[in-house]
Design a protein around this motif. Structure first.
Motif, mmCIF file in Angstrom:
data_model
loop_
_atom_site.group_PDB
_atom_site.id
_atom_site.type_symbol
_atom_site.label_atom_id
_atom_site.label_comp_id
_atom_site.label_asym_id
_atom_site.label_seq_id
_atom_site.Cartn_x
_atom_site.Cartn_y
_atom_site.Cartn_z
ATOM 1 N N MET A 33 9.209 -10.800 -9.715
ATOM 2 C CA MET A 33 8.768 -11.305 -8.422
ATOM 3 C C MET A 33 9.298 -10.440 -7.281
ATOM 4 O O MET A 33 8.600 -10.221 -6.283
ATOM 5 N N GLN A 47 1.899 -15.917 -11.796
ATOM 6 C CA GLN A 47 2.135 -15.968 -10.354
ATOM 7 C C GLN A 47 2.138 -14.568 -9.747
ATOM 8 O O GLN A 47 1.584 -14.340 -8.664
ATOM 9 N N ALA A 48 2.743 -13.610 -10.468
ATOM 10 C CA ALA A 48 2.767 -12.231 -9.971
ATOM 11 C C ALA A 48 1.360 -11.642 -9.932
ATOM 12 O O ALA A 48 0.986 -10.958 -8.963
ATOM 13 N N ASN A 57 13.393 -7.824 -12.256
ATOM 14 C CA ASN A 57 13.017 -8.955 -11.405
ATOM 15 C C ASN A 57 11.553 -8.764 -11.009
ATOM 16 O O ASN A 57 11.244 -8.022 -10.066
ATOM 17 N N ASN A 63 4.574 -18.281 -16.531
ATOM 18 C CA ASN A 63 4.439 -18.734 -15.145
ATOM 19 C C ASN A 63 4.737 -17.598 -14.163
ATOM 20 O O ASN A 63 4.036 -17.433 -13.155
ATOM 21 N N ILE A 64 5.783 -16.800 -14.456
ATOM 22 C CA ILE A 64 6.139 -15.689 -13.575
ATOM 23 C C ILE A 64 5.060 -14.623 -13.592
ATOM 24 O O ILE A 64 4.657 -14.098 -12.546
ATOM 25 N N ASN A 102 8.087 -15.382 -19.785
ATOM 26 C CA ASN A 102 7.734 -16.558 -18.994
ATOM 27 C C ASN A 102 6.337 -16.375 -18.411
ATOM 28 O O ASN A 102 6.145 -15.568 -17.491
ATOM 29 N N TYR A 144 9.423 -7.509 -17.404
ATOM 30 C CA TYR A 144 10.179 -8.751 -17.634
ATOM 31 C C TYR A 144 11.087 -8.621 -18.851
ATOM 32 O O TYR A 144 12.262 -9.017 -18.821
#
Length: 335
Positions: free
Chosen positions: A112, A78-79, A110, A74-75, A72, A105
């Motif tokens: 985030m 963002q991280a 996890n 997006n994750i 993903n 991932y």
């Protein structure tokens, strides 16, 4: 497009040479590749631009690679943005790199939660590397909760009524008085021993054992009631947090109640048991005496029967003596 390519394209299909077919195929392939690049560019341009403006070091090639590796993006973006804005090391060699985030991932971690934990540890000046946090997360521990507990210690009730069903610990001093104690243990996470370290249950068990032992070594319950801190000092000096995932900050006695006089009750039970044993021994001796009496009565009866048999033989012996002439009657003697 060059004039040769235009002329080849304008040439009827039947009149084209093999070189023309190759150029045509290359042109179609280049157009198809261009469409794919345009598709990925418009799809991930927003994420790439966000990472670029945040100096998060996420390339468009990495975003395309995530598309094919089922990561993903997006994750990951963002991280990386959170890591860069928090001032973490985001270098590709030894920092929070895109490759490491993708690997974590794909391993089922996890991402985030790990980043939040590292940022919290960084703010609290607690040493926590990405590899260590990822290992804790993959081991099934809540790394963010561990960091929060390290910053803000938590209190554990000993005993824990929700697990054991008991609200107090029962211990007996040397004078036989029972004391019911309830303690509170303040602990914080020892991140360096979080992997492989014992859990809260071990802390509760060790503290309970140490409290019972220290109370049992007290000569009188008055000493414990007068100085309850003597228990906590003894318990803290034993290093009960060794090989555990926590560090004991303090042990506080929340409540002490005086219970039963176990010593007196044990003495009473012992006296009653001795009485029962004595009664059993006396009853055994009485039964033996009764049995012996019955044996004597049986012997008397046997002797009496023997006497009766002997008395029955006397008349027979006298009659036989008369017949034999060994005994004469009185008339015969006078005549």
């Amino acid at each position: 497009m060059t004039m040769n390519a235009i002329s080849i394209a304008a040439t009827p299909l039947a009149q084209q040479t093999p070189t023309g077919y190759i150029l045509l195929a290359l042109g179609v392939f280049a157009a198809f590749l261009g469409l794919i690049l345009v598709f990925f560019f418009f799809r991930y341009f927003k994420l790439w631009f966000q990472a670029y403006m945040s100096v998060a070091d996420v390339s468009l090639v990495s975003l395309i690679r995530m598309h094919f590796t089922k990561v993903n993006p997006n994750i990951v973006v963002q991280a990386k943005v959170m890591s860069a804005q928090a001032g973490l090391n985001t270098s590709r060699r030894d920092g929070v790199s895109t490759r490491r985030l993708e690997a974590h991932y794909l391993a089922g971690g996890n991402v985030m939660n790990v980043i939040h934990a590292i940022i919290a540890a960084h703010r609290a000046e607690i040493p926590l590397e990405f590899d260590q946090a990822a290992a804790i997360d993959l081991a099934g521990r809540d790394v963010l909760d561990a960091v929060q507990t390290s910053v803000y210690p938590k209190v554990i009730d000993c005993p824990d009524s929700s697990r054991s069903g008991k609200t107090t610990l029962s211990a007996i001093t040397k004078n036989g008085i029972e004391l019911r104690v309830r303690t509170r243990v303040t602990v914080r996470t020892n991140i360096s021993q979080l992997i492989g370290g014992a859990t809260e249950d071990t802390i509760v068990a060790r503290v309970g054992e140490a409290i019972i032992s220290s109370i049992g070594s007290a000569s009188s319950h008055f000493d414990v009631l007068e100085n309850p801190d003597m228990i906590t000092k003894v318990v803290l000096s034993r290093g009960l947090d060794a090989q555990t995932a926590f560090e004991i900050v303090s042990i506080d006695i929340a409540d002490i109640d005086v219970g039963e006089n176990i010593g007196a009750r044990l003495q009473s039970d012992q006296a009653e048991a001795d009485t029962r044993v004595a009664r059993a021994e006396a009853e055994s001796r009485r039964a033996e005496a009764i049995a012996e009496e019955q044996q004597m009565k049986a012997r008397v009866t046997d002797n009496r029967s023997a006497l009766v048999l002997a008395e029955a033989e006397v008349p027979m012996a006298m009659a036989e003596a008369f017949k034999a002439g060994r005994i004469a009657s009185i008339t015969d003697i006078e005549g």
